[in-house]
Scaffold this active site. Structure first.
Site, PDB file in Angstrom:
ATOM      1  N   GLY A   1      10.419  13.974  -4.285  1.00 47.84           N
ATOM      2  CA  GLY A   1      11.783  14.475  -4.463  1.00 47.84           C
ATOM      3  C   GLY A   1      11.906  15.612  -5.457  1.00 47.84           C
TER       4      GLY A   1
ATOM      5  N   HIS B   1      -1.869  -1.311  -4.575  1.00 43.39           N
ATOM      6  CA  HIS B   1      -0.535  -1.385  -5.188  1.00 43.39           C
ATOM      7  C   HIS B   1      -0.241  -2.729  -5.839  1.00 43.39           C
ATOM      8  CE1 HIS B   1      -0.265   2.152  -2.615  1.00 43.39           C
ATOM      9  NE2 HIS B   1       0.646   2.563  -3.462  1.00 43.39           N
ATOM     10  N   LEU B   2      -1.117  -3.719  -5.632  1.00 39.72           N
ATOM     11  CA  LEU B   2      -0.909  -4.986  -6.348  1.00 39.72           C
ATOM     12  C   LEU B   2      -0.910  -4.746  -7.853  1.00 39.72           C
ATOM     13  CD1 LEU B   2      -3.297  -7.211  -4.216  1.00 39.72           C
ATOM     14  CD2 LEU B   2      -0.803  -7.407  -4.355  1.00 39.72           C
ATOM     15  N   GLN B   3      -1.641  -3.688  -8.278  1.00 42.40           N
ATOM     16  CA  GLN B   3      -1.715  -3.377  -9.711  1.00 42.40           C
ATOM     17  C   GLN B   3      -0.381  -2.882 -10.259  1.00 42.40           C
ATOM     18  OE1 GLN B   3      -5.793  -1.126 -10.304  1.00 42.40           O
ATOM     19  NE2 GLN B   3      -5.173  -1.095  -8.168  1.00 42.40           N
ATOM     20  N   ARG B   4       0.479  -2.397  -9.373  1.00 44.32           N
ATOM     21  CA  ARG B   4       1.767  -1.851  -9.807  1.00 44.32           C
ATOM     22  C   ARG B   4       2.909  -2.835  -9.628  1.00 44.32           C
ATOM     23  NH1 ARG B   4       1.728   4.014  -7.059  1.00 44.32           N
ATOM     24  NH2 ARG B   4       3.727   3.294  -6.245  1.00 44.32           N
TER      25      ARG B   4
ATOM     26  N   ASP C   1      -1.603   4.452 -14.956  1.00 46.82           N
ATOM     27  CA  ASP C   1      -2.899   5.125 -15.137  1.00 46.82           C
ATOM     28  C   ASP C   1      -3.225   5.414 -16.604  1.00 46.82           C
ATOM     29  OD1 ASP C   1      -2.805   5.200 -12.374  1.00 46.82           O
ATOM     30  OD2 ASP C   1      -2.153   7.297 -12.291  1.00 46.82           O
TER      31      ASP C   1
ATOM     32  N   ARG D   1     -19.990  -6.213  -0.920  1.00 41.01           N
ATOM     33  CA  ARG D   1     -18.640  -6.200  -0.354  1.00 41.01           C
ATOM     34  C   ARG D   1     -17.719  -5.415  -1.271  1.00 41.01           C
ATOM     35  NH1 ARG D   1     -17.952 -10.507   3.323  1.00 41.01           N
ATOM     36  NH2 ARG D   1     -19.937 -10.612   4.437  1.00 41.01           N
TER      37      ARG D   1
HETATM   38  O1  F6P Z   1      -0.090   7.208 -10.641  1.00 38.16           O
HETATM   39  C1  F6P Z   1       0.010   5.882 -10.278  1.00 38.16           C
HETATM   40  C2  F6P Z   1      -0.729   5.618  -9.006  1.00 38.16           C
HETATM   41  O2  F6P Z   1      -0.589   4.260  -8.722  1.00 38.16           O
HETATM   42  C3  F6P Z   1      -2.196   6.063  -9.000  1.00 38.16           C
HETATM   43  O3  F6P Z   1      -3.018   5.159  -9.706  1.00 38.16           O
HETATM   44  C4  F6P Z   1      -2.464   6.143  -7.532  1.00 38.16           C
HETATM   45  O4  F6P Z   1      -3.496   7.054  -7.248  1.00 38.16           O
HETATM   46  C5  F6P Z   1      -1.169   6.653  -6.985  1.00 38.16           C
HETATM   47  O5  F6P Z   1      -0.165   6.335  -7.930  1.00 38.16           O
HETATM   48  C6  F6P Z   1      -0.787   6.090  -5.644  1.00 38.16           C
HETATM   49  O6  F6P Z   1       0.395   6.683  -5.248  1.00 38.16           O
HETATM   50  P1  F6P Z   1       1.176   6.255  -3.933  1.00 38.16           P
HETATM   51  O7  F6P Z   1       1.812   4.931  -4.201  1.00 38.16           O
HETATM   52  O8  F6P Z   1       2.182   7.320  -3.738  1.00 38.16           O
HETATM   53  O9  F6P Z   1       0.180   6.166  -2.823  1.00 38.16           O
END
Ligand code: F6P
Length: 361
Positions: A79, A285-288, A141, A279
């Protein structure tokens, strides 16, 4: 110095990070206690491009959100008002003047912009056009310069550490090599911290390009002394010496490239080199997602509350930053366009090496 700030806009931009809601709550509550009204702008700068996508925020609206992941205001990393993607016609449009106009129409005196490097850079450009702002750094990050920590990082590391703990038992049971790919973009902070915290055997980070042969030899050496499994943590931005990062989706005019795939590549390459079953797991995205740790809630609250102090003092064009033990203000001009990387000679890298972690460098 005091300022005449009476009404402010708040927005969250870029990828979400646990703690965004804690900042919003802190800003709204601190502002209310200083007789400053808050307006929530939805989906980053979209709330300025389309003013109908804004709403008043009172302490009542932010009650109970401290512990919630995501952001009640929504966010986007597509955006940028200066190159806004348009569905009709070609490519993009410059909506920056429209943002300035709507900022005034909404009766705002300043913005609190909660975002990463990209979002803060956009806000800084808008400030040059007459929109005073204070920034709050956000990213899992931890790669924003001039602050030793961003909120969201601790939560991401805690999640990745837990995942590594869980992978240990299955790796050991099957005598396998498990490669865990974590986020972090071009910095290795999440990999390094979760690798140390989770007791990984190998950590691959962008700051130290690796040799697969060295990694394989480390795994073979472990095998020789009886450790028949290994855990490799690979930052998504890690790359082999002489190679490049693994890109999942190329950059476009309004979005950065997306990284991903190094974990799978490393696992595949290590099989013939180690003779072991390898493996890979991508934490993604679980990290977020999910609730922020108490550390992130406290940091986010300090940042949000300090942002309001800065507005009251009329200190614009600055970002809240952690300079332990204090929260301070740093000029946004010193922040934008730079990336905070892991210094390869830092104590944390030396510590990891001292306890036997291989970086493949
Ligand atoms: O900057 C945070 C982050 O989660 C990075 O670690 C990752 O590369 C990126 O965003 C992923 O972005 P998106 O959710 O847009 O794929």
């Amino acid at each position: 110095m005091t300022s005449a700030v009476r009404r402010i806009g708040i927005l969250t931009g870029g990828g979400d990070a646990p703690g965004l809601n804690a900042v919003i709550r802190a800003v709204v509550k601190s502002a209310a206690n200083a007789d400053i009204e808050c307006v929530g702008l939805e989906d980053s700068f979209d709330g300025l491009i389309y003013p109908e996508r804004s709403r008043p925020l009172t302490p009542r609206d932010v009650t109970g959100i401290l512990r919630l992941g995501g952001t009640i205001l929504g966010t986007t990393n597509r955006g940028n008002p200066f190159v806004y993607p348009v569905t009709t016609g070609a490519g993009s449009a410059d909506y920056s003047a429209r943002c300035v106009e709507n900022f005034h129409k909404l009766g705002l005196d300043a913005l609190v912009v909660i975002g990463g490097d990209g979002t803060l850079a956009i806000a800084y450009e808008l400030q040059k056009l007459g929109v005073p702002m204070v920034g709050v750094p956000k990213t899992i990050d931890n790669d924003i310069v001039e602050t030793t920590m961003t909120f969201g990082f601790d939560t991401a590391v805690a999640f990745a550490t837990d995942a590594i703990d869980r992978l240990h038992s299955t790796a050991e049971a099957h005598h396998r090599v498990m490669v865990v790919e974590v986020m972090g973009r071009y910095a290795g902070w999440i990999a390094l911290h979760s690798g140390i915290g989770g007791g990984a055997d190998v950590v691959l980070i962008p700051e130290l390009p690796y040799s697969l042969e060295r990694v394989a030899e480390h795994i073979r050496a472990r095998e020789r002394w009886g450790a028949r499994f290994s855990i490799v943590v690979a930052a998504e931005g890690a790359f082999a010496s002489g190679g490049t990062v693994t890109v999942k989706t190329a950059a476009t005019a309004d979005r950065m490239e997306r990284l991903g795939g190094v974990g799978e590549q490393v696992a595949r390459a290590l099989e013939p080199l180690t003779g072991k079953e390898c493996r890979h797991v991508v934490l993604g995205h679980l990290q977020r997602g999910g609730w922020p740790t108490s550390y992130d809630r406290v940091l986010a609250t300090r940042f949000g509350s300090f942002a309001v102090e800065l507005l009251q003092q009329g200190r614009f064009g600055v970002m809240t930053a952690l300079h332990p033990p204090d929260v301070v203000a740093v000029p946004i001009a010193d922040v934008v366009g730079r990336t905070r990387k892991v210094p390869s000679d830092s104590d944390i890298v030396r510590t990891a090496k001292h306890v036997g972690i291989c970086f493949g460098d």
